[in-house]
Design a protein around this motif. Structure first.
Motif, mmCIF file in Angstrom:
data_model
loop_
_atom_site.group_PDB
_atom_site.id
_atom_site.type_symbol
_atom_site.label_atom_id
_atom_site.label_comp_id
_atom_site.label_asym_id
_atom_site.label_seq_id
_atom_site.Cartn_x
_atom_site.Cartn_y
_atom_site.Cartn_z
ATOM 1 N N GLY A 76 63.253 -22.623 54.262
ATOM 2 C CA GLY A 76 63.422 -23.316 55.500
ATOM 3 C C GLY A 76 63.660 -22.338 56.497
ATOM 4 N N ASP A 77 63.357 -20.939 56.527
ATOM 5 C CA ASP A 77 63.328 -20.114 57.181
ATOM 6 C C ASP A 77 62.158 -20.350 58.431
ATOM 7 O OD1 ASP A 77 62.870 -17.617 58.802
ATOM 8 O OD2 ASP A 77 63.507 -16.451 57.214
ATOM 9 N N PRO A 78 62.633 -20.274 59.871
ATOM 10 C CA PRO A 78 61.846 -20.716 60.969
ATOM 11 C C PRO A 78 60.803 -19.711 61.301
ATOM 12 C CG PRO A 78 64.019 -20.137 61.682
ATOM 13 C CD PRO A 78 63.961 -20.182 60.328
ATOM 14 N N ARG A 79 60.957 -18.326 60.853
ATOM 15 C CA ARG A 79 59.918 -17.412 60.818
ATOM 16 C C ARG A 79 58.607 -17.869 60.198
ATOM 17 N NH1 ARG A 79 61.137 -12.604 57.831
ATOM 18 N NH2 ARG A 79 61.988 -13.853 56.452
ATOM 19 N N ALA A 80 58.609 -18.619 59.338
ATOM 20 C CA ALA A 80 57.282 -19.017 58.848
ATOM 21 C C ALA A 80 56.472 -20.075 59.694
ATOM 22 C CB ALA A 80 57.441 -19.876 57.362
ATOM 23 N N ALA A 81 57.266 -20.945 60.207
ATOM 24 C CA ALA A 81 56.825 -21.937 61.135
ATOM 25 C C ALA A 81 56.265 -20.982 62.546
ATOM 26 C CB ALA A 81 57.470 -22.885 61.589
ATOM 27 N N GLU A 82 56.941 -19.797 62.792
ATOM 28 C CA GLU A 82 56.415 -19.017 63.836
ATOM 29 C C GLU A 82 55.360 -18.450 63.396
ATOM 30 O OE1 GLU A 82 59.961 -16.749 64.710
ATOM 31 O OE2 GLU A 82 61.141 -18.325 65.172
ATOM 32 N N LEU A 83 54.988 -17.951 62.399
ATOM 33 C CA LEU A 83 53.867 -17.274 62.049
ATOM 34 C C LEU A 83 52.599 -18.199 62.081
ATOM 35 C CD1 LEU A 83 52.845 -14.667 60.498
ATOM 36 C CD2 LEU A 83 52.925 -15.860 58.339
ATOM 37 N N LEU A 84 52.860 -19.392 61.705
ATOM 38 C CA LEU A 84 51.801 -20.471 61.643
ATOM 39 C C LEU A 84 51.433 -20.837 63.092
ATOM 40 C CD1 LEU A 84 52.543 -23.069 58.758
ATOM 41 C CD2 LEU A 84 50.743 -21.118 58.794
ATOM 42 N N ALA A 85 52.528 -21.135 64.054
ATOM 43 C CA ALA A 85 52.114 -21.412 65.065
ATOM 44 C C ALA A 85 51.631 -20.552 66.042
ATOM 45 C CB ALA A 85 53.702 -21.583 65.835
ATOM 46 N N ALA A 86 51.871 -18.994 65.636
ATOM 47 C CA ALA A 86 51.151 -17.985 66.385
ATOM 48 C C ALA A 86 49.575 -17.784 65.917
ATOM 49 C CB ALA A 86 52.107 -17.026 66.336
ATOM 50 N N ASN A 87 49.242 -18.558 64.757
ATOM 51 C CA ASN A 87 47.964 -18.507 63.924
ATOM 52 C C ASN A 87 47.753 -17.143 63.653
ATOM 53 O OD1 ASN A 87 45.642 -19.417 63.184
ATOM 54 N ND2 ASN A 87 44.378 -19.076 64.977
ATOM 55 N N PRO A 107 54.633 -27.702 56.479
ATOM 56 C CA PRO A 107 53.986 -27.954 57.996
ATOM 57 C C PRO A 107 52.942 -29.012 57.649
ATOM 58 C CG PRO A 107 53.203 -25.726 56.909
ATOM 59 C CD PRO A 107 54.425 -26.298 55.953
ATOM 60 N N ASP A 108 52.999 -30.015 58.438
ATOM 61 C CA ASP A 108 52.149 -31.079 58.425
ATOM 62 C C ASP A 108 50.710 -30.819 58.259
ATOM 63 O OD1 ASP A 108 54.233 -32.929 58.196
ATOM 64 O OD2 ASP A 108 54.288 -33.121 60.663
ATOM 65 N N GLY A 109 49.995 -31.344 57.395
ATOM 66 C CA GLY A 109 48.355 -31.056 57.433
ATOM 67 C C GLY A 109 47.972 -29.763 56.835
ATOM 68 N N LEU A 110 48.940 -28.924 56.523
ATOM 69 C CA LEU A 110 48.562 -27.496 55.788
ATOM 70 C C LEU A 110 47.806 -27.862 54.393
ATOM 71 C CD1 LEU A 110 48.322 -24.530 56.164
ATOM 72 C CD2 LEU A 110 50.611 -24.386 54.975
ATOM 73 N N PHE A 111 46.629 -27.290 54.238
ATOM 74 C CA PHE A 111 46.208 -27.621 52.793
ATOM 75 C C PHE A 111 45.937 -29.212 52.385
ATOM 76 C CE2 PHE A 111 48.791 -23.600 51.758
ATOM 77 C CZ PHE A 111 47.765 -22.683 51.890
ATOM 78 N N GLY A 112 45.504 -29.760 53.499
ATOM 79 C CA GLY A 112 45.151 -31.380 53.386
ATOM 80 C C GLY A 112 46.372 -32.083 52.923
ATOM 81 N N ASP A 113 46.036 -32.907 51.769
ATOM 82 C CA ASP A 113 47.254 -33.530 51.490
ATOM 83 C C ASP A 113 48.030 -32.823 50.259
ATOM 84 O OD1 ASP A 113 46.491 -36.114 52.813
ATOM 85 O OD2 ASP A 113 45.230 -36.799 51.341
#
Length: 180
Positions: A80-91, A134-140
């Protein structure tokens, strides 16, 4: 504490080790070492050589595994480390993050992230659901358990260790495992 006969019971019993978990973690550790071995003994200029049509270098490969595998899958999905979400958010992805990274910095970053991953893996029940996705990553598709994530990480690390082997062999002919 003692039993009914007054005999000391000894220390409380510990849960039995999970041999499958230990095997997976042992294989992951071996593949991580294998990946790092590809950079062993190379000077900076040689480590930065582009030898495959994809255009990446060994430090970029290691940066990719650091961010897109260790950070995303273990620290993020399992921990649950937020750095992973930050990486995705920054594309951002590990390939672009690795542009211009030195071999020493790539090794240090990978080693540090593996340490964080090991701490996460030591503290979770692999049968439990993942902590974040993350929602929608790799489809379903989404991993259901820590075991699925660990197997995926092991496959990714071994695959990239093979890529690093090919590059190292092109650099100086060194093969990771030579069978006589």
């Amino acid at each position: 504490m003692s039993d009914d006969a007054g005999t000391p019971a000894g220390p409380p019993s510990r849960p039995k080790p999970d041999p499958v978990r230990e095997q997976l973690l042992g294989q992951l550790a071996a593949q991580r070492r294998h990946l790092l071995d590809a950079l062993d003994g190379l000077d900076e200029e040689t480590a930065q050589r582009v030898l495959l049509p994809s255009g990446w270098t060994l430090p970029q490969l290691l940066s990719h595994v650091t961010h897109d595998d260790e950070l995303f899958w273990v620290s993020g999905v399992l921990g649950g480390d937020p750095r992973a979400a930050e990486l995705l958010a920054a594309n951002q992805d590990g390939w672009r993050l690795g542009a211009g990274i030195s071999a020493a910095d790539a090794v240090a970053g990978y080693t540090a992230e593996c340490g964080r991953s090991d701490a996460v893996l030591a503290g979770i029940d692999l049968a439990a659901p993942v902590a974040w996705w993350p929602d929608g990553l790799f489809g379903d598709w989404r991993p259901a358990t820590g075991t699925e994530v660990l197997v995926h990480l092991l496959v990714e690390t071994a695959t990239h260790a093979g890529h690093a082997d090919a590059v190292r062999e092109l650099i100086d002919g060194r093969q990771h495992l030579v069978l006589d």
